[in-house]
Design a protein around this motif. Structure first.
Motif, mmCIF file in Angstrom:
data_model
loop_
_atom_site.group_PDB
_atom_site.id
_atom_site.type_symbol
_atom_site.label_atom_id
_atom_site.label_comp_id
_atom_site.label_asym_id
_atom_site.label_seq_id
_atom_site.Cartn_x
_atom_site.Cartn_y
_atom_site.Cartn_z
ATOM 1 N N GLN A 93 9.657 -0.172 13.978
ATOM 2 C CA GLN A 93 10.600 0.940 14.070
ATOM 3 C C GLN A 93 9.805 2.241 14.144
ATOM 4 O OE1 GLN A 93 13.658 0.997 11.089
ATOM 5 N NE2 GLN A 93 14.697 2.728 12.043
ATOM 6 N N GLY A 94 10.189 3.110 15.085
ATOM 7 C CA GLY A 94 9.488 4.385 15.196
ATOM 8 C C GLY A 94 9.891 5.329 14.072
ATOM 9 N N GLY A 95 9.171 6.432 13.939
ATOM 10 C CA GLY A 95 9.530 7.451 12.955
ATOM 11 C C GLY A 95 10.817 8.143 13.385
ATOM 12 N N LEU A 96 11.395 8.924 12.490
ATOM 13 C CA LEU A 96 12.660 9.585 12.813
ATOM 14 C C LEU A 96 12.456 10.711 13.839
ATOM 15 C CD1 LEU A 96 14.269 9.815 9.245
ATOM 16 C CD2 LEU A 96 14.584 8.037 10.974
ATOM 17 N N GLN A 97 11.202 11.188 13.928
ATOM 18 C CA GLN A 97 10.940 12.227 14.916
ATOM 19 C C GLN A 97 10.322 11.593 16.172
ATOM 20 O OE1 GLN A 97 9.631 12.760 11.549
ATOM 21 N NE2 GLN A 97 11.689 13.517 11.140
ATOM 22 N N LYS A 98 10.418 12.311 17.265
ATOM 23 C CA LYS A 98 9.948 11.788 18.549
ATOM 24 C C LYS A 98 8.448 11.461 18.515
ATOM 25 C CE LYS A 98 10.458 13.027 23.388
ATOM 26 N NZ LYS A 98 10.650 14.127 24.319
ATOM 27 N N GLY A 99 8.058 10.308 19.027
ATOM 28 C CA GLY A 99 6.641 9.958 19.175
ATOM 29 C C GLY A 99 5.917 9.634 17.879
ATOM 30 N N THR A 100 6.640 9.402 16.783
ATOM 31 C CA THR A 100 5.966 9.116 15.513
ATOM 32 C C THR A 100 6.230 7.681 15.078
ATOM 33 O OG1 THR A 100 7.886 9.849 14.228
ATOM 34 C CG2 THR A 100 6.188 11.497 14.676
ATOM 35 N N LYS A 101 5.408 7.176 14.141
ATOM 36 C CA LYS A 101 5.602 5.852 13.569
ATOM 37 C C LYS A 101 6.258 6.047 12.202
ATOM 38 C CE LYS A 101 2.844 1.685 12.908
ATOM 39 N NZ LYS A 101 1.535 1.063 13.042
ATOM 40 N N MET A 102 7.166 5.157 11.825
ATOM 41 C CA MET A 102 7.757 5.263 10.486
ATOM 42 C C MET A 102 6.636 4.969 9.486
ATOM 43 S SD MET A 102 11.427 3.767 9.219
ATOM 44 C CE MET A 102 12.529 4.918 10.014
ATOM 45 N N SER A 103 6.335 5.931 8.647
ATOM 46 C CA SER A 103 5.147 5.772 7.813
ATOM 47 C C SER A 103 5.408 6.185 6.372
ATOM 48 C CB SER A 103 4.029 6.650 8.406
ATOM 49 O OG SER A 103 3.057 6.924 7.440
ATOM 50 N N SER A 104 4.842 5.372 5.446
ATOM 51 C CA SER A 104 5.020 5.647 4.012
ATOM 52 C C SER A 104 4.421 6.985 3.615
ATOM 53 C CB SER A 104 4.351 4.558 3.177
ATOM 54 O OG SER A 104 4.810 3.315 3.585
ATOM 55 N N SER A 149 0.806 -1.220 0.000
ATOM 56 C CA SER A 149 0.000 0.000 0.000
ATOM 57 C C SER A 149 0.839 1.269 0.000
ATOM 58 C CB SER A 149 -0.920 -0.010 1.223
ATOM 59 O OG SER A 149 -0.135 -0.084 2.387
ATOM 60 N N GLY A 150 2.133 1.145 -0.272
ATOM 61 C CA GLY A 150 2.966 2.349 -0.310
ATOM 62 C C GLY A 150 4.418 1.974 -0.513
ATOM 63 N N LYS A 151 5.268 2.995 -0.440
ATOM 64 C CA LYS A 151 6.702 2.747 -0.648
ATOM 65 C C LYS A 151 7.279 1.988 0.549
ATOM 66 C CE LYS A 151 8.360 6.919 -1.379
ATOM 67 N NZ LYS A 151 9.413 7.876 -1.687
ATOM 68 N N MET A 152 8.312 1.204 0.286
ATOM 69 C CA MET A 152 8.894 0.406 1.368
ATOM 70 C C MET A 152 10.002 1.198 2.069
ATOM 71 S SD MET A 152 9.457 -3.532 0.686
ATOM 72 C CE MET A 152 10.032 -4.645 1.936
ATOM 73 N N HIS A 153 9.984 1.151 3.414
ATOM 74 C CA HIS A 153 11.020 1.856 4.170
ATOM 75 C C HIS A 153 11.759 0.894 5.091
ATOM 76 C CE1 HIS A 153 8.167 1.686 7.453
ATOM 77 N NE2 HIS A 153 7.288 2.442 6.816
ATOM 78 N N PHE A 154 12.722 1.413 5.829
ATOM 79 C CA PHE A 154 13.546 0.561 6.698
ATOM 80 C C PHE A 154 12.686 -0.230 7.701
ATOM 81 C CE2 PHE A 154 18.224 0.704 6.647
ATOM 82 C CZ PHE A 154 18.410 1.474 5.507
ATOM 83 N N GLY A 155 11.583 0.384 8.143
ATOM 84 C CA GLY A 155 10.722 -0.290 9.122
ATOM 85 C C GLY A 155 10.151 -1.605 8.599
ATOM 86 N N HIS A 156 10.024 -1.744 7.272
ATOM 87 C CA HIS A 156 9.477 -2.982 6.705
ATOM 88 C C HIS A 156 10.512 -4.110 6.648
ATOM 89 C CE1 HIS A 156 6.676 -0.001 4.588
ATOM 90 N NE2 HIS A 156 5.887 -0.734 5.345
ATOM 91 N N LYS A 157 11.763 -3.747 6.820
ATOM 92 C CA LYS A 157 12.847 -4.713 6.631
ATOM 93 C C LYS A 157 12.759 -5.862 7.643
ATOM 94 C CE LYS A 157 17.861 -4.433 6.484
ATOM 95 N NZ LYS A 157 18.093 -4.979 7.813
ATOM 96 N N ILE A 158 12.228 -5.583 8.825
ATOM 97 C CA ILE A 158 12.172 -6.597 9.888
ATOM 98 C C ILE A 158 11.348 -7.827 9.444
ATOM 99 C CG2 ILE A 158 10.189 -5.598 11.124
ATOM 100 C CD1 ILE A 158 11.714 -6.214 13.764
ATOM 101 N N ASP A 159 10.276 -7.594 8.656
ATOM 102 C CA ASP A 159 9.454 -8.716 8.141
ATOM 103 C C ASP A 159 10.324 -9.663 7.321
ATOM 104 O OD1 ASP A 159 6.606 -8.237 8.725
ATOM 105 O OD2 ASP A 159 6.917 -6.389 7.602
ATOM 106 N N VAL A 160 11.106 -9.063 6.435
ATOM 107 C CA VAL A 160 11.934 -9.860 5.523
ATOM 108 C C VAL A 160 13.062 -10.537 6.309
ATOM 109 C CG1 VAL A 160 13.368 -9.814 3.441
ATOM 110 C CG2 VAL A 160 11.387 -8.296 3.614
#
Ligand code: SF4
Length: 362
Positions: free
Chosen positions: A241-252, A73-84
């Motif tokens: 994995q959290g987002g790069l900013q405080k209190g956020t989720k890494m999101s596409s 549903s979107g671009k893949m980021h580092f947070g998705h790597k854990i699945d693989v």
């Protein structure tokens, strides 16, 4: 009773409360010692349902099913790597492997402003799969939902009779036809490897984030009711994995919250150096005196989740907390690690795109 939203973007903070409420067990030290895998050693795989029986199969060198997937549903980021990474690890443990590319699920469960049509979901499917292959996934272990067998689709309808409206509402709290259809496909994804003609009845493991637990509960409920003598699917739960900013989720959908696997290496460097929250103190003197705070540091989170060498990761933690490492140097080092990773990854990606296109479109 808490409600988890598997399609939401809430950041989970109170893990213990949810473990207790939903009957999840913490990963015991014994599992960590036996598996010797960095995601367990670093406390990133945090809980399980019934994983003991899969571990017993691994120890006896008996086969088990390794099933996971990604909704495209979107671009893949580092947070998705854990699945693989988890999937590739279980493959090395001797599993029978099923990695589902959930293109239909992505379209039917996401709003139109995100995924307007199936073609968009398939476009992401090609891109996501090419990244997953570049991360080490074997094309032989992959299937696309939209190109599955007739038995898989028959099964995804067959199992619908084992779910009552009350059960569905109790687990998900809402009735939405697209999401119902996505749930049926997800259950089919997790269970179908145990059917005749696939791997057959045996223990299975699927790694998920905690917010996906509603899918785990409904899948096990359906597996109990089906007439095939199925082994109840096991689950392990990892931290996102959290987002790069405080209190956020890494999101596409938040470009600055994530390092994307398709980011230009220099853009990733900029994000690490300029846009990532650190656990550093107000001045270098204060940092030398008090040490940094890696527990809240998003730079350290990048090391914790992705640095391949556990000893080096521990060394960064120690030098940070003892005040020997300054954030400027640490960010520089992290940016180089991420840049080098992306250069290497993107070279591999250039070779996997065509393979991915063949798997998704035929
Ligand atoms: Fe984070 Fe590194 Fe600073 Fe420690 S030294 S707080 S790990 S950026």
């Amino acid at each position: 009773m808490s409600k988890l939203n598997p399609w939401g973007s809430e950041v989970i903070t109170d893990y213990d409360k949810l473990f207790k409420e939903f009957g999840l067990e913490r990963i015991p030290e014994e599992f960590v010692k036996k598996l010797k895998f960095r995601l367990f050693e670093r406390g990133l795989v945090i809980a399980h349902r019934d994983f003991d029986k899969v571990l017993a199969r691994i120890e006896k060198k008996q086969p088990f099913i390794n099933m996971t997937g990604i909704a495209t549903s979107g671009k893949m980021h580092f947070g998705h790597k854990i699945d693989v990474d988890l999937f590739v690890f279980f493959k090395r443990c001797g599993a029978k492997n099923y990695f589902g590319i959930a293109d239909i699920d992505a379209y039917v469960s996401r709003p139109d402003d995100k995924i307007p049509d199936l073609a968009t979901a398939k476009k992401y499917a090609i891109e996501n799969l090419a990244h997953a292959l570049a991360l080490g996934l074997d094309p032989k272990d992959v299937y696309a939902q939209s190109r599955q067998t007739s038995r898989y689709f028959e099964f995804s309808h067959e199992l619908s009779k084992k779910i009552t409206e009350n059960t569905y509402r109790a687990i998900y709290g809402q009735i939405d036809l697209g999401k119902i259809s996505a749930v049926l496909l997800q259950i089919a994804d997790i269970i179908h490897p145990q059917l005749k003609g696939f791997a057959g009845v045996m223990p299975s493991v699927t790694g998920i984030g905690l917010e996906q637990d509603p899918h785990a509960r409904i899948t096990r409920d359906v597996a109990r009711k089906l007439p095939y003598g199925l082994n109840l699917p096991s689950f392990i739960y990892f931290k996102h994995q959290g987002g790069l900013q405080k209190g956020t989720k890494m999101s596409s959908s938040e470009p600055l919250s994530a390092i994307f696997l398709s980011d230009k290496p220099e853009d990733a460097e900029y994000k690490i150096k300029r846009k990532t929250f650190s656990g550093g103190r107000n001045t270098p003197e204060e940092q030398k005196q008090l040490g940094g705070q890696p527990d809240i540091c998003k730079v350290y989170e990048m090391y914790l989740m992705h640095y391949p060498d556990t000893k080096k990761d521990e060394d960064i933690f120690k030098r940070c907390t003892s005040g020997k490492l300054m954030c400027k140097d640490c960010k520089q080092h992290c940016a180089k690690f991420v840049k080098d990773f992306l250069v290497d990854h993107q070279k591999k990606f250039a070779k996997t795109e065509n393979i991915a296109r063949g798997i998704i479109l035929g």
